[in-house]
Scaffold this motif. Structure first.
Motif, mmCIF file in Angstrom:
data_model
loop_
_atom_site.group_PDB
_atom_site.id
_atom_site.type_symbol
_atom_site.label_atom_id
_atom_site.label_comp_id
_atom_site.label_asym_id
_atom_site.label_seq_id
_atom_site.Cartn_x
_atom_site.Cartn_y
_atom_site.Cartn_z
ATOM 1 N N ILE A 9 0.827 -1.213 0.000
ATOM 2 C CA ILE A 9 0.000 0.000 0.000
ATOM 3 C C ILE A 9 0.853 1.251 0.000
ATOM 4 O O ILE A 9 0.633 2.174 -0.799
ATOM 5 C CB ILE A 9 -0.950 -0.007 1.211
ATOM 6 C CG1 ILE A 9 -2.029 -1.071 1.044
ATOM 7 C CG2 ILE A 9 -1.608 1.365 1.389
ATOM 8 C CD1 ILE A 9 -2.916 -1.248 2.255
ATOM 9 N N ILE A 10 1.858 1.319 0.878
ATOM 10 C CA ILE A 10 2.639 2.558 0.990
ATOM 11 C C ILE A 10 3.592 2.754 -0.183
ATOM 12 O O ILE A 10 4.102 3.857 -0.380
ATOM 13 C CB ILE A 10 3.426 2.625 2.315
ATOM 14 C CG1 ILE A 10 4.478 1.511 2.392
ATOM 15 C CG2 ILE A 10 2.493 2.548 3.502
ATOM 16 C CD1 ILE A 10 5.360 1.613 3.619
ATOM 17 N N MET A 11 3.822 1.696 -0.986
ATOM 18 C CA MET A 11 4.676 1.850 -2.159
ATOM 19 C C MET A 11 3.886 2.098 -3.436
ATOM 20 O O MET A 11 4.410 2.713 -4.375
ATOM 21 C CB MET A 11 5.565 0.614 -2.332
ATOM 22 C CG MET A 11 6.680 0.500 -1.310
ATOM 23 S SD MET A 11 7.904 -0.760 -1.738
ATOM 24 C CE MET A 11 6.895 -2.240 -1.731
ATOM 25 N N THR A 12 2.645 1.622 -3.505
ATOM 26 C CA THR A 12 1.880 1.728 -4.748
ATOM 27 C C THR A 12 0.677 2.657 -4.665
ATOM 28 O O THR A 12 0.217 3.164 -5.680
ATOM 29 C CB THR A 12 1.384 0.342 -5.187
ATOM 30 O OG1 THR A 12 0.526 -0.199 -4.157
ATOM 31 C CG2 THR A 12 2.545 -0.605 -5.401
ATOM 32 N N HIS A 63 10.811 -5.084 -4.097
ATOM 33 C CA HIS A 63 10.686 -4.929 -5.550
ATOM 34 C C HIS A 63 9.525 -5.788 -6.059
ATOM 35 O O HIS A 63 8.728 -5.337 -6.896
ATOM 36 C CB HIS A 63 11.987 -5.352 -6.230
ATOM 37 C CG HIS A 63 11.985 -5.132 -7.712
ATOM 38 N ND1 HIS A 63 12.569 -4.039 -8.314
ATOM 39 C CD2 HIS A 63 11.439 -5.867 -8.729
ATOM 40 C CE1 HIS A 63 12.397 -4.104 -9.625
ATOM 41 N NE2 HIS A 63 11.717 -5.208 -9.901
ATOM 42 N N THR A 64 9.415 -7.016 -5.556
ATOM 43 C CA THR A 64 8.339 -7.907 -5.964
ATOM 44 C C THR A 64 6.980 -7.354 -5.564
ATOM 45 O O THR A 64 6.011 -7.401 -6.340
ATOM 46 C CB THR A 64 8.543 -9.304 -5.338
ATOM 47 O OG1 THR A 64 9.796 -9.845 -5.787
ATOM 48 C CG2 THR A 64 7.410 -10.244 -5.725
ATOM 49 N N LEU A 65 6.898 -6.805 -4.357
ATOM 50 C CA LEU A 65 5.643 -6.219 -3.900
ATOM 51 C C LEU A 65 5.174 -5.098 -4.813
ATOM 52 O O LEU A 65 3.981 -4.981 -5.117
ATOM 53 C CB LEU A 65 5.808 -5.668 -2.482
ATOM 54 C CG LEU A 65 5.811 -6.644 -1.309
ATOM 55 C CD1 LEU A 65 5.908 -5.869 -0.003
ATOM 56 C CD2 LEU A 65 4.577 -7.513 -1.300
ATOM 57 N N LYS A 66 6.110 -4.277 -5.251
ATOM 58 C CA LYS A 66 5.739 -3.077 -6.005
ATOM 59 C C LYS A 66 5.528 -3.352 -7.490
ATOM 60 O O LYS A 66 4.624 -2.776 -8.110
ATOM 61 C CB LYS A 66 6.799 -1.994 -5.825
ATOM 62 C CG LYS A 66 6.422 -0.670 -6.478
ATOM 63 C CD LYS A 66 7.357 0.446 -6.061
ATOM 64 C CE LYS A 66 6.908 1.790 -6.634
ATOM 65 N NZ LYS A 66 7.775 2.911 -6.183
#
Length: 344
Positions: A234-237, A319-322
């Motif tokens: 959430i906080i990255m995308t 990186h995978t999360l984003k």
């Protein structure tokens, strides 16, 4: 972007007078939308700033696939390294010395972060974004302390099986928080895995008290760790939409999120080493090392390897999360694959 009178306009920086350009851009990018152009007008500046436009600086598919690969491989090495630390006598669950080195790796990412003050697309994070990342780090401190303490008690094989429940928890949290939909067959798979994990935990009672306690720690720790997956995505995308005049970004980059969470956890464990481990270092670390015939060089080698492994793991994880399709849910599925590879 859209062009008008020879000037390139961005939906994030348009004036309210250019609402027609914004409406046209929305219809061009989202042709399946049933919203008519009349319902899109007028758009306020805050509405314009919330328009999501695909990032032009996203990494290539090959980079993202490579990150996912190293995320899986580095995750496989972690329970094995913790087992080595246990056999070497440096994995006392109360001292948590290995967890200090575990977070030193991600904290080192902060040395590589810089921002270009002349670029409007390269903004430092807002205080709110950093605070949110720090709060997620606090949750993960408790989660990983339980996970790797449980690993030393239950062993790498049982740890890998139960830790793969991250897949289940991530699916549940993604549905509840991100409103990410799954098919009936996906939910059926989640339920089967979940029931299998419960059976595994209860079957561990035949292996002794330490294994039972370790299994329960990993079970709860996996749930909390999965929650950090979703919150970090959430906080990255998503974050909070920033206005066009803002000098800070409310979305964290991969490096910044990794660094903030690493630093917060590193400081917490460093304080614990000063408060607790320093007073019990002789009987909890040095004497077990002597019994295990562990040299200082070998102990340092194991701890530094843990740091490097988690540096790779944390960077590729965020990186995978984003960037990987499916975000937190995909990262959770990869945890299940790590459990399979540990047996190999």
């Amino acid at each position: 972007t859209n062009e008008k009178d020879g000037q390139t306009l961005s939906p994030l920086t348009m004036d309210v007078d250019n609402n027609k350009d914004a409406s046209s851009l929305l219809q061009n990018n989202f042709p399946s939308s049933k919203t008519s152009s009349s319902t899109l007008l007028p758009l306020s500046k805050s509405q314009l700033s919330s328009i999501s436009v695909p990032s032009t600086d996203s990494p290539s598919m090959y980079v993202t696939m490579a990150a996912a690969f190293f995320y899986i491989i580095s995750g496989v090495t972690q329970p094995l390294l913790m087992t080595l630390a246990k056999y070497a006598g440096i994995a006392d669950p109360k001292c948590q010395l290995y967890m200090l080195f575990y977070y030193i790796g991600p904290a080192m990412v902060s040395l590589t972060i810089s921002y270009d003050s002349t670029s409007s697309n390269d903004k430092p994070p807002s205080k709110a974004a950093i605070r949110n990342s720090a709060l997620i780090a606090v949750i993960d401190i408790f989660a990983q302390a339980m996970n790797y303490t449980g690993s030393t008690l239950a062993g790498p094989t049982l740890f890998a099986i139960i830790y793969s429940s991250v897949t289940v928890w991530t699916a549940l949290y993604s549905r509840l928080i991100l409103q990410r939909f799954m098919t009936i067959y996906q939910w059926l798979g989640v339920i089967i895995v979940f029931l299998g994990l419960i059976v595994t935990v209860f079957n561990s009672t035949s292996y002794g008290k330490d294994v039972v306690n370790g299994s329960m720690l990993v079970f709860v720790g996996s749930s909390l760790h999965a929650l950090t997956y979703v919150l970090s995505e959430i906080i990255m995308t998503r974050g909070t939409a920033a206005t066009s005049t803002s000098t800070h970004s409310d979305r964290l980059s991969v490096k910044m999120n990794c660094a903030v969470q690493g630093i917060v956890a590193c400081v917490a464990y460093l304080l614990w080493q000063i408060i607790y481990t320093r007073q019990h270092f002789q009987e909890s670390i040095l004497e077990p090392m002597k019994v295990a015939n562990t040299t200082y060089a070998y102990a340092i080698f194991i701890l530094c390897t843990i740091a490097v492994s988690n540096l790779v793991h944390a960077l590729t994880f965020f990186h995978t999360l984003k960037y990987f399709q499916g975000g937190a849910t995909s990262a959770g599925v990869m945890k299940g694959l790590q459990a399979v590879l540990v047996f190999l």
